[in-house]
Scaffold this motif. Structure first.
Motif, short mmCIF file in Angstrom:
data_model
loop_
_atom_site.label_atom_id
_atom_site.label_comp_id
_atom_site.label_asym_id
_atom_site.label_seq_id
_atom_site.Cartn_x
_atom_site.Cartn_y
_atom_site.Cartn_z
N PHE A 2 60.83 14.90 26.30
CA PHE A 2 60.46 14.01 27.53
C PHE A 2 59.66 14.94 28.47
CE2 PHE A 2 62.34 10.01 26.38
CZ PHE A 2 63.47 10.42 25.66
N ASN A 3 60.21 16.16 28.59
CA ASN A 3 59.44 17.17 29.47
C ASN A 3 59.34 18.23 29.19
OD1 ASN A 3 57.97 17.96 31.90
ND2 ASN A 3 60.07 18.01 32.95
N PRO A 4 58.71 18.62 27.87
CA PRO A 4 59.02 19.82 27.20
C PRO A 4 57.90 21.04 28.04
CG PRO A 4 57.21 18.64 26.08
CD PRO A 4 57.79 17.46 27.22
N SER A 5 58.26 22.06 27.93
CA SER A 5 57.56 23.30 28.49
C SER A 5 56.13 23.60 27.53
CB SER A 5 58.25 24.61 28.37
OG SER A 5 58.65 24.96 27.23
N ARG A 6 55.18 24.37 28.12
CA ARG A 6 54.04 24.53 27.36
C ARG A 6 54.56 25.28 25.91
NH1 ARG A 6 49.87 29.31 28.80
NH2 ARG A 6 51.30 30.52 27.67
N ALA A 34 51.36 15.73 12.39
CA ALA A 34 50.59 16.17 11.22
C ALA A 34 49.56 15.61 10.91
CB ALA A 34 51.87 15.96 10.11
N ASP A 35 49.72 14.08 10.94
CA ASP A 35 48.14 13.55 10.68
C ASP A 35 47.25 13.91 11.60
OD1 ASP A 35 49.35 12.16 8.61
OD2 ASP A 35 49.90 10.05 9.95
N TRP A 36 47.45 13.89 12.88
CA TRP A 36 46.32 14.20 13.91
C TRP A 36 46.01 15.97 13.66
CZ3 TRP A 36 43.55 11.12 15.61
CH2 TRP A 36 44.20 9.61 16.05
N ILE A 37 47.03 16.66 13.28
CA ILE A 37 46.66 18.30 13.04
C ILE A 37 45.53 18.00 11.79
CG2 ILE A 37 47.36 20.21 12.25
CD1 ILE A 37 50.07 19.53 13.76
N THR A 38 46.03 17.35 10.69
CA THR A 38 45.15 17.16 9.59
C THR A 38 43.56 16.92 9.99
OG1 THR A 38 47.07 17.04 8.30
CG2 THR A 38 44.76 16.27 7.35
N HIS A 70 44.98 18.89 23.55
CA HIS A 70 44.26 17.65 22.76
C HIS A 70 45.11 16.94 21.73
CE1 HIS A 70 40.58 15.83 21.16
NE2 HIS A 70 41.20 15.87 20.07
N LEU A 71 45.93 17.53 20.94
CA LEU A 71 46.95 16.86 20.13
C LEU A 71 47.91 16.17 20.87
CD1 LEU A 71 47.07 19.83 17.52
CD2 LEU A 71 46.05 17.81 17.08
N SER A 72 48.49 16.85 21.94
CA SER A 72 49.58 16.01 22.65
C SER A 72 48.93 14.83 23.04
CB SER A 72 49.99 16.95 23.88
OG SER A 72 50.65 17.95 23.48
N MET A 73 47.72 14.68 23.58
CA MET A 73 47.18 13.36 24.22
C MET A 73 47.03 12.58 23.06
SD MET A 73 44.59 14.93 27.03
CE MET A 73 43.98 13.08 27.79
N HIS A 74 46.70 12.98 21.82
CA HIS A 74 46.73 12.02 20.59
C HIS A 74 47.88 11.42 20.37
CE1 HIS A 74 42.70 11.94 18.72
NE2 HIS A 74 42.60 13.23 18.49
N LEU A 75 49.15 12.19 20.35
CA LEU A 75 50.47 11.65 20.24
C LEU A 75 50.54 10.54 21.48
CD1 LEU A 75 52.91 14.61 19.21
CD2 LEU A 75 52.08 12.67 17.95
N MET A 111 41.17 8.91 25.30
CA MET A 111 41.58 10.16 25.72
C MET A 111 40.87 10.74 27.17
SD MET A 111 42.05 13.88 23.72
CE MET A 111 42.80 13.09 22.36
N GLU A 112 39.72 10.36 26.89
CA GLU A 112 38.83 10.85 28.25
C GLU A 112 39.32 9.87 29.64
OE1 GLU A 112 34.48 10.60 27.45
OE2 GLU A 112 34.67 11.60 25.66
#
Length: 144
Positions: A2-6, A34-38, A70-75, A111-112
């Motif tokens: 919910f509020n993870p650190s960096r 994993a899908d977004w990382i791929t 970037h990946l966090s925003m995709h999630l 995302m933008e």
């Protein structure tokens, strides 16, 4: 998360990528990640546990893209789409995907909008304006 650190966010993506490559069982959130990382091979090296990216302080002034952000925003956008929150985002995403040619490109456009909305909230000290966020997405979806 919910509020993870960096560091927790970075560890999550690094561990998810390790598990994906090892063929380990992934949680539902890890499977989405994993899908977004791929789909972003340019970030694979940054997700190696010994890579200095773990401690890197990404700076737009230095022309760097933060792969973890970037990946966090995709999630985050994937979650918004899955529950259609704010209401209408799923339909706007579908229109964007049709116009841009892919769901991935539509997510980048969203995302933008999300980045702009979050920047404005930080600047004003107010909560993110979901109406303005959806309006930004709708404007992109309706462009010719």
């Amino acid at each position: 998360m919910f509020n993870p650190s960096r560091d927790e966010v970075r560890h999550f993506f690094i561990e998810t990528w390790r598990k994906q490559r090892a063929g380990s069982i992934l949680t539902p959130l890890e499977a989405i990640a994993a899908d977004w990382i791929t789909s972003h091979p340019e970030y694979h090296a940054s997700l190696a546990p010994a890579d200095p990216a773990v401690i890197e302080d990404y700076s737009p002034e230095r022309g760097q893209t933060n792969p973890f952000l970037h990946l966090s925003m995709h999630l985050a956008i994937s979650e918004q789409l899955s529950i259609d929150q704010p209401p209408g985002i799923r339909a706007a995403h579908e229109r964007l995907a049709a116009r841009l040619g892919s769901s991935h490109d539509a997510q980048h456009a969203i995302m933008e909008c999300l980045g702009e909305t979050l920047w404005e909230a930080q600047r004003t000290g107010m909560p993110p304006d979901t109406d303005a966020y959806l309006q930004r997405i709708e404007q992109r979806a309706s462009r010719n």
